[in-house]
Design a protein around this motif. Sequence first.
Motif, PDB file in Angstrom:
ATOM      1  N   MET B  15       0.826  -1.214   0.000  1.00  0.00           N
ATOM      2  CA  MET B  15       0.000   0.000   0.000  1.00  0.00           C
ATOM      3  C   MET B  15       0.856   1.258   0.000  1.00  0.00           C
ATOM      4  O   MET B  15       0.315   2.368  -0.026  1.00  0.00           O
ATOM      5  CB  MET B  15      -0.929  -0.010   1.222  1.00  0.00           C
ATOM      6  N   GLN B  50      -2.545   6.865   4.570  1.00  0.00           N
ATOM      7  CA  GLN B  50      -3.938   6.847   4.146  1.00  0.00           C
ATOM      8  C   GLN B  50      -4.682   8.063   4.709  1.00  0.00           C
ATOM      9  O   GLN B  50      -5.464   8.692   4.011  1.00  0.00           O
ATOM     10  CB  GLN B  50      -4.631   5.559   4.623  1.00  0.00           C
ATOM     11  N   PRO B 139      -8.185   1.160  -1.162  1.00  0.00           N
ATOM     12  CA  PRO B 139      -8.360   0.157  -0.093  1.00  0.00           C
ATOM     13  C   PRO B 139      -9.493   0.529   0.867  1.00  0.00           C
ATOM     14  O   PRO B 139     -10.300  -0.311   1.221  1.00  0.00           O
ATOM     15  CB  PRO B 139      -7.006   0.150   0.632  1.00  0.00           C
TER      16      PRO B 139
END
Lengths: 101, 283
Positions: B15, B50, B139
């Motif tokens: 990620m 994120q 995600p």
Amino acid sequence: MLTAATRLGDDAYGGAIRQEIEDATGSRCSIGALYTTLDRLEAKGFVKTWMGDPTPQRGGRPKRIVRVTSSGARAAKDFYNAVTRVTRGVPWEAHRVGERI
Amino acid sequence: MTSISWRAVDLLCQMLEPDERAAVRGDLTESGETGGRSLAGVLGLVLRRQAALWKVWQPWAVLVGIAVPLGWSLGLVSWDLSHRSANHILSYARQWNNPIIREDFPGFAETTLISWLSVSCVSWISGFGLGFMSSRTVPINGALYGSALLLGYVANPHLLTGTHYWTPASGFTPYYGLFLTVLAVVVVLPSVLGIRQGLRLASHRPFIQTALRAATIGILVMFAIRAGLGIFWRVTGAFTHPPILDLLSSVVRIGMYWPMVYLVVSAVARCRRPRGAAEIAGL
């Protein structure tokens, strides 16, 4: 982080800076804190980073090399001076380790 | 345990951006940290990265405009479709010896296949929108899309009020076997393929990106308007459709089958493209 990177000089990269911080402070430095702080410092122009060559000790993976820029060194110096100035005369300033105890 | 945590570290590192992934993985190898501590460190970094992506409005727009409403609507629609399909297929199978039932089957098959195709296309467009318009936050937005889909099943009015017409004679195992198969083929698979295609095109040239973004937003807005008007006219009790609704339905139908056109055109383009040496060598 700027102090650790300056102290390490040409050997400053992510993992080494993290180790240096942990040795100096005696507490853990998470990878998340390290890399997000590096990004912020780079965005402010205080450090410059680039990917180095892969090395076998790192499983053939490259390092993120870090160099403190002149404006980063100036900012660190200003910060140090400010902390020194504002803590003048407070009890913990008078009893620093290795001084007047 | 150690190999499991290292595998989890590698998975989480996927990620991160390629350069950062290499630097972080190298730092962890060099420091000789345990798998558990490395996992906690990488998890912290991924969460921070994120969180930073959500400081701009685009991921929120995708969340509010695509992930939640489309996931939830698809959950409702596909639950009903899977339920009806499974029930009818089992009924036809049970009464196959009856000539009237056999005669009726082609009409049912045609209607069902068109419904499956329509829902598959909408699922693909939803997945494509997620992958293409929020490639870096996929995600989280993908997980929320899946959760909304699940909520659409669980919080289904038929299930909540107990008015679904599941016939125990169908048998528990064949019914749910068919139900889940239809769900997987019509919703889950097209959504995943759409996300993959969206991610692939997210790094295309700016002109193509703008055109595809406009097309995706246009189709989704038309879906929303059509659904909203449909609900409005049903709630207000007007049984005659105004002409605008019919016109919108036709446009939406064209927009809905856009993935079919896109997939055929891209397959033809791939076939016509001269193959490179590596491709010919099978690399």
